[in-house]
Design a protein around this motif. Structure first.
Motif, PDB file in Angstrom:
ATOM      1  N   HIS A 163       0.791  -1.232   0.000  1.00 35.73           N
ATOM      2  CA  HIS A 163       0.000   0.000   0.000  1.00 35.73           C
ATOM      3  C   HIS A 163       0.826   1.287   0.000  1.00 35.73           C
ATOM      4  O   HIS A 163       0.259   2.375  -0.077  1.00 35.73           O
ATOM      5  N   GLY A 164       2.135   1.170   0.109  1.00 33.89           N
ATOM      6  CA  GLY A 164       2.980   2.349   0.025  1.00 33.89           C
ATOM      7  C   GLY A 164       2.832   3.324   1.170  1.00 33.89           C
ATOM      8  O   GLY A 164       3.030   4.531   1.006  1.00 33.89           O
ATOM      9  N   ARG A 165       2.501   2.815   2.355  1.00 34.97           N
ATOM     10  CA  ARG A 165       2.331   3.677   3.530  1.00 34.97           C
ATOM     11  C   ARG A 165       3.512   3.494   4.487  1.00 34.97           C
ATOM     12  O   ARG A 165       4.179   2.470   4.494  1.00 34.97           O
ATOM     13  N   THR A 166       3.729   4.465   5.326  1.00 33.43           N
ATOM     14  CA  THR A 166       4.821   4.402   6.296  1.00 33.43           C
ATOM     15  C   THR A 166       4.472   3.423   7.417  1.00 33.43           C
ATOM     16  O   THR A 166       3.341   3.407   7.905  1.00 33.43           O
ATOM     17  N   TRP A 167       5.442   2.627   7.817  1.00 25.04           N
ATOM     18  CA  TRP A 167       5.246   1.639   8.874  1.00 25.04           C
ATOM     19  C   TRP A 167       5.509   2.270  10.227  1.00 25.04           C
ATOM     20  O   TRP A 167       6.632   2.379  10.698  1.00 25.04           O
ATOM     21  N   GLU A 168       4.461   2.728  10.880  1.00 26.81           N
ATOM     22  CA  GLU A 168       4.525   3.309  12.224  1.00 26.81           C
ATOM     23  C   GLU A 168       3.353   2.756  13.028  1.00 26.81           C
ATOM     24  O   GLU A 168       2.405   3.485  13.329  1.00 26.81           O
ATOM     25  N   PRO A 169       3.372   1.473  13.355  1.00 30.19           N
ATOM     26  CA  PRO A 169       2.176   0.800  13.860  1.00 30.19           C
ATOM     27  C   PRO A 169       1.592   1.370  15.145  1.00 30.19           C
ATOM     28  O   PRO A 169       0.371   1.544  15.245  1.00 30.19           O
ATOM     29  N   VAL A 170       2.423   1.662  16.139  1.00 29.83           N
ATOM     30  CA  VAL A 170       1.882   2.100  17.430  1.00 29.83           C
ATOM     31  C   VAL A 170       1.263   3.487  17.323  1.00 29.83           C
ATOM     32  O   VAL A 170       0.112   3.711  17.730  1.00 29.83           O
ATOM     33  N   ARG A 171       2.007   4.431  16.772  1.00 25.69           N
ATOM     34  CA  ARG A 171       1.468   5.791  16.634  1.00 25.69           C
ATOM     35  C   ARG A 171       0.253   5.807  15.720  1.00 25.69           C
ATOM     36  O   ARG A 171      -0.765   6.428  16.021  1.00 25.69           O
ATOM     37  N   ARG A 172       0.346   5.094  14.605  1.00 23.31           N
ATOM     38  CA  ARG A 172      -0.762   5.087  13.655  1.00 23.31           C
ATOM     39  C   ARG A 172      -2.017   4.454  14.254  1.00 23.31           C
ATOM     40  O   ARG A 172      -3.131   4.935  14.037  1.00 23.31           O
ATOM     41  N   MET A 173      -1.844   3.392  15.012  1.00 25.75           N
ATOM     42  CA  MET A 173      -3.002   2.748  15.630  1.00 25.75           C
ATOM     43  C   MET A 173      -3.696   3.699  16.605  1.00 25.75           C
ATOM     44  O   MET A 173      -4.928   3.869  16.565  1.00 25.75           O
ATOM     45  N   ARG A 174      -2.914   4.319  17.468  1.00 26.87           N
ATOM     46  CA  ARG A 174      -3.506   5.202  18.469  1.00 26.87           C
ATOM     47  C   ARG A 174      -4.277   6.347  17.801  1.00 26.87           C
ATOM     48  O   ARG A 174      -5.427   6.633  18.161  1.00 26.87           O
ATOM     49  N   GLU A 175      -3.667   6.980  16.816  1.00 27.08           N
ATOM     50  CA  GLU A 175      -4.308   8.110  16.157  1.00 27.08           C
ATOM     51  C   GLU A 175      -5.521   7.665  15.342  1.00 27.08           C
ATOM     52  O   GLU A 175      -6.553   8.355  15.325  1.00 27.08           O
ATOM     53  N   THR A 176      -5.402   6.533  14.678  1.00 23.17           N
ATOM     54  CA  THR A 176      -6.498   6.063  13.833  1.00 23.17           C
ATOM     55  C   THR A 176      -7.721   5.699  14.658  1.00 23.17           C
ATOM     56  O   THR A 176      -8.859   6.043  14.295  1.00 23.17           O
ATOM     57  N   VAL A 177      -7.521   5.015  15.769  1.00 27.21           N
ATOM     58  CA  VAL A 177      -8.659   4.657  16.620  1.00 27.21           C
ATOM     59  C   VAL A 177      -9.352   5.914  17.137  1.00 27.21           C
ATOM     60  O   VAL A 177     -10.584   6.037  17.073  1.00 27.21           O
ATOM     61  N   ARG A 178      -8.579   6.850  17.646  1.00 26.83           N
ATOM     62  CA  ARG A 178      -9.174   8.062  18.220  1.00 26.83           C
ATOM     63  C   ARG A 178      -9.936   8.864  17.171  1.00 26.83           C
ATOM     64  O   ARG A 178     -11.081   9.277  17.391  1.00 26.83           O
ATOM     65  N   ASP A 179      -9.317   9.081  16.023  1.00 25.17           N
ATOM     66  CA  ASP A 179      -9.950   9.922  15.006  1.00 25.17           C
ATOM     67  C   ASP A 179     -11.136   9.220  14.356  1.00 25.17           C
ATOM     68  O   ASP A 179     -12.163   9.857  14.073  1.00 25.17           O
ATOM     69  N   THR A 180     -11.013   7.923  14.109  1.00 30.54           N
ATOM     70  CA  THR A 180     -12.126   7.194  13.502  1.00 30.54           C
ATOM     71  C   THR A 180     -13.325   7.178  14.444  1.00 30.54           C
ATOM     72  O   THR A 180     -14.473   7.373  14.015  1.00 30.54           O
ATOM     73  N   ARG A 181     -13.088   6.956  15.721  1.00 28.98           N
ATOM     74  CA  ARG A 181     -14.186   6.959  16.690  1.00 28.98           C
ATOM     75  C   ARG A 181     -14.868   8.328  16.721  1.00 28.98           C
ATOM     76  O   ARG A 181     -16.106   8.426  16.745  1.00 28.98           O
ATOM     77  N   ALA A 182     -14.068   9.379  16.705  1.00 31.11           N
ATOM     78  CA  ALA A 182     -14.639  10.722  16.743  1.00 31.11           C
ATOM     79  C   ALA A 182     -15.511  10.987  15.513  1.00 31.11           C
ATOM     80  O   ALA A 182     -16.616  11.535  15.612  1.00 31.11           O
ATOM     81  N   ILE A 183     -15.020  10.588  14.343  1.00 29.14           N
ATOM     82  CA  ILE A 183     -15.782  10.804  13.107  1.00 29.14           C
ATOM     83  C   ILE A 183     -17.077   9.999  13.129  1.00 29.14           C
ATOM     84  O   ILE A 183     -18.158  10.510  12.779  1.00 29.14           O
ATOM     85  N   LEU A 184     -17.003   8.755  13.535  1.00 35.21           N
ATOM     86  CA  LEU A 184     -18.207   7.922  13.588  1.00 35.21           C
ATOM     87  C   LEU A 184     -19.222   8.472  14.586  1.00 35.21           C
ATOM     88  O   LEU A 184     -20.440   8.302  14.405  1.00 35.21           O
ATOM     89  N   ASN A 185     -18.746   9.138  15.622  1.00 38.66           N
ATOM     90  CA  ASN A 185     -19.639   9.734  16.614  1.00 38.66           C
ATOM     91  C   ASN A 185     -20.243  11.055  16.143  1.00 38.66           C
ATOM     92  O   ASN A 185     -21.056  11.653  16.851  1.00 38.66           O
ATOM     93  N   GLY A 186     -19.841  11.508  14.954  1.00 36.33           N
ATOM     94  CA  GLY A 186     -20.413  12.727  14.401  1.00 36.33           C
ATOM     95  C   GLY A 186     -19.591  13.977  14.628  1.00 36.33           C
ATOM     96  O   GLY A 186     -20.028  15.080  14.275  1.00 36.33           O
TER      97      GLY A 186
END
Length: 313
Positions: free
Chosen positions: A106-129
């Motif tokens: 996929h050509g993305r940077t491998w930063e699993p811990v930071r990316r996971m934390r940010e992705t969960v927080r931001d995705t949850r916020a977006i889904l919550n409206g």
């Protein structure tokens, strides 16, 4: 409360569309949850939509998807689309995946811990409206549970802090108990623990080949290799890490290693293994049906379902 769900596997020796048939079989057998992942066949959100349209009531868990591949906006859009088009309950699961998938595919940077934390927080916020980086989802899905796949101490910490559920794949009951203790030490209110285990009724040679082929993929990676070594199979791990061909490794995997991380045998034995994982601390068990001799896992699912309580299905 404990529950048992079904996982749509992507066996390399089976037709990709069998994933749909497995979901239908799980729904007809009365299971309450189907997990829909992603590898090299179908887009998970598209497949989840097809599953929702072909089944009657089963809830959908999409993933674990690689957290470093899709943006939070893309994840929220996908989940919202599935819920709107199927009118079905759906959850999202995220995992670190691997450098090969995230970086090479996929050509993305491998930063699993930071990316996971940010992705969960931001995705949850977006889904919550909520509005995130200028984006607001027109059809939010507030309260969507987000599970985090964890293997290793760093990701376990993220899962304990950010996830609504922690997911483990292909592990022993003892490993489940160890992770349960880790989660309890990390937070006063640890998230529930789910585990995926391969399952088969009275497996014959073709089924055992299918299961061995899957296990061979996991012998070398960090974490899994150490777990298999602790189970008494360090020689196989060493050979895998030394570059022995996967086909040869698969042939060398003994049945007792499959039994240590899965549920095979009679219906009573499979149900008993499920109970062992619950006793070790899992709140949810996802059965990964072997299908080499049991197309769509239909025989497994219809036979096992009556042995599970209604609450567990």
């Amino acid at each position: 409360m404990t529950s048992v769900g079904v996982v749509t596997p992507f066996w390399l020796d089976r037709p990709p569309a069998e994933a749909l048939d497995i979901a239908v079989a799980a729904d007809e057998a009365g299971f309450g949850t189907v997990w829909i992942g992603e590898m090299a066949t179908f887009d998970a959100f598209a497949l989840a939509t097809a599953v929702g349209l072909r089944t009657s009531r089963i809830s959908l868990r999409i993933g674990p998807l690689a957290a470093g591949v899709r943006s939070p906006v893309a994840l929220a859009l996908g989940l919202s689309t599935v819920v709107a088009t199927t009118e079905r309950r759906a959850g999202l699961a995220l995992g670190a995946s691997s450098p090969r998938i995230v970086t090479e595919w996929h050509g993305r940077t491998w930063e699993p811990v930071r990316r996971m934390r940010e992705t969960v927080r931001d995705t949850r916020a977006i889904l919550n409206g909520e509005r995130v980086a200028g984006f607001r989802l027109q059809h939010p899905v507030p309260g969507t549970p987000i599970s985090v796949a964890a293997f290793g101490p760093a990701m376990t910490k993220v899962a304990a802090a950010e996830g609504d559920e922690v997911v483990l794949n292909l592990v022993s009951a003892d490993h489940v108990a160890a992770v349960k203790k880790q989660l309890s030490a990390l937070t006063a209110a640890p998230p529930p623990l789910a585990v995926w285990i391969p399952a088969a009724l009275e497996p014959g040679p073709a089924t055992l080949r299918q299961l061995r082929s899957q296990l061979a993929v996991y012998l070398a990676p960090p974490g899994y290799g150490e777990m298999f070594t602790a189970l008494g199979h360090g020689t196989l791990v060493d050979e895998a890490r030394a570059g022995r061909p996967r086909s040869e490794l698969a042939q060398a995997i003994p049945v007792d290693l499959i039994e240590a991380v899965g549920a095979i045998g009679s219906a009573k034995e499979v149900a008993g293994r499920v109970d062992e994982y619950f006793e070790a601390g899992a709140e949810h068990v996802g059965l990964v049906p072997a299908t080499a001799e049991d197309p769509a896992g239909s025989r497994l699912l219809t036979t096992l379902s009556p042995l599970l309580t209604e609450e567990r299905r």
